[in-house]
Scaffold this motif. Structure first.
Motif, short mmCIF file in Angstrom:
data_model
loop_
_atom_site.label_atom_id
_atom_site.label_comp_id
_atom_site.label_asym_id
_atom_site.label_seq_id
_atom_site.Cartn_x
_atom_site.Cartn_y
_atom_site.Cartn_z
N ASP A 26 41.13 42.04 52.24
CA ASP A 26 41.99 43.15 52.64
C ASP A 26 41.24 44.45 52.40
OD1 ASP A 26 44.10 45.35 51.56
OD2 ASP A 26 45.00 44.12 53.13
N PHE A 27 40.95 45.18 53.49
CA PHE A 27 40.08 46.35 53.38
C PHE A 27 40.68 47.42 52.47
CE2 PHE A 27 38.81 50.61 54.64
CZ PHE A 27 37.43 50.51 54.60
N GLU A 64 42.95 47.36 50.01
CA GLU A 64 42.99 47.07 48.58
C GLU A 64 41.59 47.03 47.99
OE1 GLU A 64 45.69 44.80 45.42
OE2 GLU A 64 45.97 44.36 47.54
N ALA A 65 40.65 46.44 48.72
CA ALA A 65 39.26 46.39 48.23
C ALA A 65 38.69 47.80 48.10
CB ALA A 65 38.40 45.55 49.17
N PHE A 66 38.98 48.65 49.08
CA PHE A 66 38.45 50.01 49.07
C PHE A 66 39.04 50.82 47.92
CE2 PHE A 66 38.94 54.48 50.40
CZ PHE A 66 37.60 54.83 50.52
N ILE A 67 40.37 50.80 47.77
CA ILE A 67 41.01 51.58 46.71
C ILE A 67 40.57 51.09 45.34
CG2 ILE A 67 43.21 52.21 45.66
CD1 ILE A 67 42.65 53.59 48.34
N SER A 68 40.45 49.78 45.18
CA SER A 68 40.01 49.22 43.90
C SER A 68 38.58 49.64 43.58
CB SER A 68 40.12 47.70 43.92
OG SER A 68 41.47 47.30 44.09
N ALA A 69 37.72 49.63 44.61
CA ALA A 69 36.33 50.04 44.41
C ALA A 69 36.24 51.51 44.02
CB ALA A 69 35.52 49.78 45.68
N MET A 70 37.01 52.36 44.71
CA MET A 70 37.01 53.79 44.39
C MET A 70 37.56 54.04 42.98
SD MET A 70 35.56 55.10 46.98
CE MET A 70 34.68 53.52 47.00
N LEU A 84 48.58 57.43 52.67
CA LEU A 84 49.13 56.72 53.83
C LEU A 84 50.14 55.65 53.40
CD1 LEU A 84 45.78 56.24 55.76
CD2 LEU A 84 47.59 57.87 56.33
N PRO A 85 51.11 55.34 54.25
CA PRO A 85 52.11 54.32 53.91
C PRO A 85 51.51 52.99 53.48
CG PRO A 85 52.81 55.52 55.85
CD PRO A 85 51.42 56.00 55.54
N LYS A 86 50.39 52.59 54.09
CA LYS A 86 49.79 51.30 53.73
C LYS A 86 49.08 51.35 52.38
CE LYS A 86 45.43 52.08 56.24
NZ LYS A 86 44.54 51.57 57.32
N ILE A 87 48.79 52.57 51.89
CA ILE A 87 48.09 52.73 50.62
C ILE A 87 49.06 52.87 49.45
CG2 ILE A 87 46.44 54.16 49.33
CD1 ILE A 87 45.21 52.62 51.65
#
Length: 320
Positions: A123-124, A126-132, A183-186
């Motif tokens: 999942d892009f 979740e992976a992106f937010i977790s990495a940041m 964003l709503p998905k975030i």
């Protein structure tokens, strides 16, 4: 047997080398080194010879300067001795294996799908937010110490992701509250991080794009961390104006970014990050301090300060 890596930072740095490799292979494919040969050429001259658009080409050339394969003097580029000798097809010592690696690199990029054809990917978001979050957490507790925190009672974190910086401020300002906009998905991902820190009662949320959403008003601090590089210059000017309008008089804007030097060839992390934005966004890139400073001044911010953080990123603080 010795461990190949001593700590997580080592493996992150190792894996990130794919960016260096792809930059070099792209330059080989486009014949950048061959075109330069023994010449000193401007961006415009190289662009015309390669039939490549100038903005994207300038990022590639500046990245090659940061890798010490090209040199730049004023507005002209030329090959390093190594590039002229081994990466230039006009040279008798050109390394032809590199042209083969240009092809194999693309095949290797699909290795996961070759091994597991039905692999659907991670999942892009979740992976992106977790990495940041992981990257930012190392410095998040230091950032509140780098600015004057007097009279900060209400904070908005614009495009806040995990809310790592907002949470850090609230830990040090027990009377303050925060708003996280994304964003709503975030937002569902954001709420998980906020809950893990026990901040549900102190942080509220706004769902929407920072281009379109209503920020509200009455804030003493607005955080824009890793946001400007996603946008065009015009979009950033509008976003900073919108942020200015949401702040109380005396309120502060806090920008966290990789900042380019004035000739856009260093620091290396910021230069390569601009390539990353070329690949990953429609309009984004790394910016120079002078560009960001001008947006802030034109909007009405004063007392503007640049505060290097020692991790290739910098804070820029302005006051309304």
């Amino acid at each position: 047997m010795a461990e190949p890596f001593e700590n997580p930072a080592d493996i992150i740095e190792f894996v990130r080398k794919f960016q260096d490799i792809k930059i070099i292979l792209t330059a080989i494919e486009l014949k950048v080194f061959t075109t330069l040969d023994t010449h000193m050429l401007t961006l415009k001259e190289i662009s015309e010879k390669l039939d490549v658009e100038e903005d994207s080409l300038s990022r590639l050339l500046n990245a090659l300067v940061s890798l010490d394969l090209l040199h730049k003097v004023k507005d002209k580029y030329y090959n390093s001795h190594f590039a002229k000798t081994y990466l230039n097809e006009n040279s008798n010592e050109f390394v032809y294996s590199l042209k083969h690696y240009c092809n194999t690199f693309e095949r290797w990029s699909d290795l996961t799908g070759i091994i597991k054809p039905d692999f659907e990917g991670n999942d892009f978001s979740e992976a992106f937010i977790s990495a940041m979050h992981y990257r930012a957490k190392k410095t998040a507790d230091l950032i509140p110490l780098m600015i004057n925190r007097d009279n900060i009672r209400r904070i908005i974190d614009i495009g806040g992701g995990s809310g790592v910086f907002l949470i850090s401020f609230l830990k040090q300002l027990p009377e303050a509250t925060g708003v996280l906009l994304d964003l709503p998905k975030i937002i569902p991902i954001s709420k998980k991080f906020v809950k893990n820190e026990g901040m549900e009662e102190r942080i509220s949320f706004i769902e929407g794009s920072y281009h379109d959403a209503d920020f509200g008003e009455g804030y003493d601090l607005a955080i824009l961390s890793a946001i400007l590089h996603i946008n065009s210059a015009l979009e950033n000017e509008k976003l900073i104006q919108k942020t200015y309008n949401s702040l109380n008089k005396g309120g502060k804007i806090l920008i966290n970014e990789f900042i380019l030097n004035e000739d856009e060839t260093s620091p290396k992390r910021a230069v390569l990050f601009s390539i990353n934005m070329l690949v990953g966004t429609k309009k984004g890139r790394s910016y120079k301090y002078s560009e960001i400073e001008s947006w802030l001044k034109n909007t009405g911010f004063g007392h503007i300060e640049l505060k290097p953080m020692g991790n290739d990123a910098s804070l820029i603080v302005g006051e309304k």
